[in-house]
Design a protein around this motif. Structure first.
Motif, PDB file in Angstrom:
ATOM      1  N   GLN A  65       5.361  79.574   9.504  1.00 14.59           N
ATOM      2  CA  GLN A  65       5.517  79.604   8.047  1.00 14.59           C
ATOM      3  C   GLN A  65       5.277  78.153   7.691  1.00 14.59           C
ATOM      4  O   GLN A  65       5.488  77.913   6.434  1.00 14.59           O
ATOM      5  CB  GLN A  65       6.763  80.272   7.617  1.00 14.59           C
ATOM      6  N   GLY A  66       5.210  77.164   8.274  1.00 12.70           N
ATOM      7  CA  GLY A  66       5.084  75.875   8.137  1.00 12.70           C
ATOM      8  C   GLY A  66       6.312  74.775   8.696  1.00 12.70           C
ATOM      9  O   GLY A  66       6.998  75.488   9.690  1.00 12.70           O
ATOM     10  N   PHE A 215      -3.109  79.269  12.337  1.00 10.21           N
ATOM     11  CA  PHE A 215      -3.762  80.525  11.921  1.00 10.21           C
ATOM     12  C   PHE A 215      -2.644  81.498  11.045  1.00 10.21           C
ATOM     13  O   PHE A 215      -3.092  82.024  10.041  1.00 10.21           O
ATOM     14  CB  PHE A 215      -3.955  81.480  13.174  1.00 10.21           C
ATOM     15  N   SER A 216      -1.385  81.456  11.473  1.00  8.09           N
ATOM     16  CA  SER A 216      -0.263  82.109  10.560  1.00  8.09           C
ATOM     17  C   SER A 216      -0.279  81.486   9.449  1.00  8.09           C
ATOM     18  O   SER A 216      -0.096  82.295   8.038  1.00  8.09           O
ATOM     19  CB  SER A 216       0.951  82.015  11.145  1.00  8.09           C
ATOM     20  N   GLU A 219      -3.041  82.945   7.121  1.00  8.60           N
ATOM     21  CA  GLU A 219      -2.875  84.526   7.073  1.00  8.60           C
ATOM     22  C   GLU A 219      -1.768  84.773   5.751  1.00  8.60           C
ATOM     23  O   GLU A 219      -2.121  85.518   5.064  1.00  8.60           O
ATOM     24  CB  GLU A 219      -2.033  85.027   8.210  1.00  8.60           C
ATOM     25  N   GLN A 220      -0.933  83.776   5.472  1.00  5.78           N
ATOM     26  CA  GLN A 220      -0.047  83.892   4.466  1.00  5.78           C
ATOM     27  C   GLN A 220      -0.484  83.356   3.258  1.00  5.78           C
ATOM     28  O   GLN A 220      -0.043  83.605   2.119  1.00  5.78           O
ATOM     29  CB  GLN A 220       1.269  83.147   4.879  1.00  5.78           C
ATOM     30  N   ASN A 221      -1.619  82.722   3.409  1.00  7.48           N
ATOM     31  CA  ASN A 221      -1.923  81.797   1.972  1.00  7.48           C
ATOM     32  C   ASN A 221      -3.483  82.295   1.496  1.00  7.48           C
ATOM     33  O   ASN A 221      -3.886  81.834   0.632  1.00  7.48           O
ATOM     34  CB  ASN A 221      -1.982  80.296   1.935  1.00  7.48           C
ATOM     35  N   PHE A 222      -4.237  83.189   2.259  1.00  8.05           N
ATOM     36  CA  PHE A 222      -5.565  83.570   1.902  1.00  8.05           C
ATOM     37  C   PHE A 222      -5.942  84.941   2.012  1.00  8.05           C
ATOM     38  O   PHE A 222      -4.891  85.800   2.774  1.00  8.05           O
ATOM     39  CB  PHE A 222      -6.405  82.663   2.872  1.00  8.05           C
ATOM     40  N   GLY A 366      -1.830  92.245  13.722  1.00  4.86           N
ATOM     41  CA  GLY A 366      -1.709  90.919  13.372  1.00  4.86           C
ATOM     42  C   GLY A 366      -2.661  90.120  14.189  1.00  4.86           C
ATOM     43  O   GLY A 366      -2.716  90.402  15.286  1.00  4.86           O
ATOM     44  N   PHE A 367      -3.366  89.385  13.448  1.00  5.27           N
ATOM     45  CA  PHE A 367      -4.486  88.650  13.998  1.00  5.27           C
ATOM     46  C   PHE A 367      -3.826  87.575  15.005  1.00  5.27           C
ATOM     47  O   PHE A 367      -4.284  87.551  16.290  1.00  5.27           O
ATOM     48  CB  PHE A 367      -5.198  87.784  12.919  1.00  5.27           C
TER      49      PHE A 367
END
Length: 379
Positions: A65-66, A215-216, A219-222, A366-367
């Motif tokens: 998540q950052g 990558f995660s 996934e959360q922002n696009f 999940g990718f």
């Protein structure tokens, strides 16, 4: 507040409040409970640093998540495991629900990872990806292009954008993926590629974790992550295909290109059929040619490989393609009313419609998890 999820293997940078330990030290998360984290004994330039109970630490943990940063205290040591136990602030409780996973299970607002590949070079793959991304963005989608060709990265060149950093900087740990993402024409974002990493399976665990954490974040922002792979059948290419929610096979009407496209489809299906393959024919001289090649390939794949590849359409040959490449301006921007732009809009409308109707099994899995499993790195 962001719901950070702590997992074993996440990399940590830390500093202390001690006047004797003024450097930035490296560590790794070993385990997480509701109230504590167990981290490896910090090290600096390859040497372990003997921190004691009672030390105050400032931690920066690289999560999916950052970067999660907080101050804590060492409350225990385990000499045998070469580890420290620190307090976990209640605001970062490890049992927080993972919102991305919940969205995937519910099938709502999930990010779609699409790999675009070809059996050979020269079919117009990168130009297609750029203009496909811009067309998606014009439909209100948040789109990022990931240049995953780690040998011949060139997406930034075709769009005439400056890329000071790239995906290799993320892998090496010098930059986060947020720092690498750049603005690109047409309202899209780009994660530039780079050379120097030929096989992602050979990355060290910290390197591999950094790229999957990146990558995660995507996934959360696009809404869409479009992955431009190298041509051919390297392990890097096929594993991106298996991890993606869907894969577009791009080819042309030329006989050798058709043969190469069939070969890559066969190799992909020999290993796994739990994938969603689509087919697009590029550089068609006439609509009749495009329809005929689509029909021929889909029929052969169905009859000989027992698989229904989805025909998504064809794109005409056009003088505007070479012009836009020379100008380094995407075709959909420089020639927005040309026949290629109209064909792309038809293909994108079909993609958005199918994404609303269908939730592929890979999307629920999940990718990132699929990517880790195919490259042999367990979470």
């Amino acid at each position: 507040m962001i719901a950070y999820k702590f997992e074993a293997g996440q990399s940590i940078q830390l500093t202390t409040n001690s006047m004797f330990y003024k450097n930035v030290y490296e560590s790794t998360l070993l385990s997480a409970s509701n109230n504590t984290l167990e981290i490896s004994t910090p090290y600096y330039k390859g040497l372990h640093v003997p921190l004691n109970v009672g030390f105050i630490l400032n931690l920066k943990i690289s999560t999916y998540q950052g970067i999660c940063e907080f101050t804590t205290e060492v409350i225990d040591r385990n000499i045998g495991r070469h580890s420290l136990v620190v307090k976990l602030p209640s605001a970062f409780n490890s049992e927080r629900t993972d919102s991305i996973e919940n969205r995937r299970i519910s099938g709502e607002n999930f990010c779609r990872f699409i790999t675009i590949t070809s059996g050979k070079g020269g079919v117009g793959k990168t130009s297609f990806i750029i203009n496909y991304a811009i067309t998606l963005a014009r439909k209100g989608k948040k789109v990022v292009v990931l240049d995953a060709d780690l040998g011949m990265a060139n997406v930034d060149v075709l769009m005439k954008v400056n890329s000071r950093y790239n995906i290799i900087d993320v892998i090496d740990g010098s930059k986060s993926i947020q720092e690498v993402i750049i603005e690109a024409p047409g309202g899209i974002k780009l994660v530039p590629g780079g050379s120097g990493i030929q096989d992602l399976a050979n990355l060290t665990p910290p390197q591999f974790y950094r790229i999957t954490a990146g990558f995660s974040f995507l996934e959360q922002n696009f809404d869409y992550v479009l992955i431009d792979t190298g041509a051919g059948l390297s392990k890097n290419v096929t594993n991106f295909i298996y991890a993606a929610d869907e894969t577009v096979i791009l080819t042309t009407p030329e006989p050798h290109a058709i043969t190469d496209a069939y070969s890559i489809i066969k190799v992909i299906l020999d290993k796994s059929r739990d994938i969603h393959l689509k087919l697009i024919i590029n550089k068609c001289e006439t609509s009749q040619e495009g329809e005929a090649v689509l029909s021929r390939i889909t029929s052969v794949v169905r009859n000989f490989l027992n698989y229904n590849i989805v025909p998504c359409g064809y794109i005409p040959e056009s003088k505007y393609v070479s012009r836009s490449i020379k100008e380094q301006v995407p075709l959909c921007i420089s020639y927005p009313t040309c026949d290629i732009a109209r064909s792309l809009e038809t293909i994108v409308n079909s993609e958005i419609g199918s994404s609303l109707r269908d939730t592929p099994a890979s999307t629920v899995t999940g990718f990132v998890n699929k990517f880790k499993s195919f490259f042999g790195k367990s979470s």
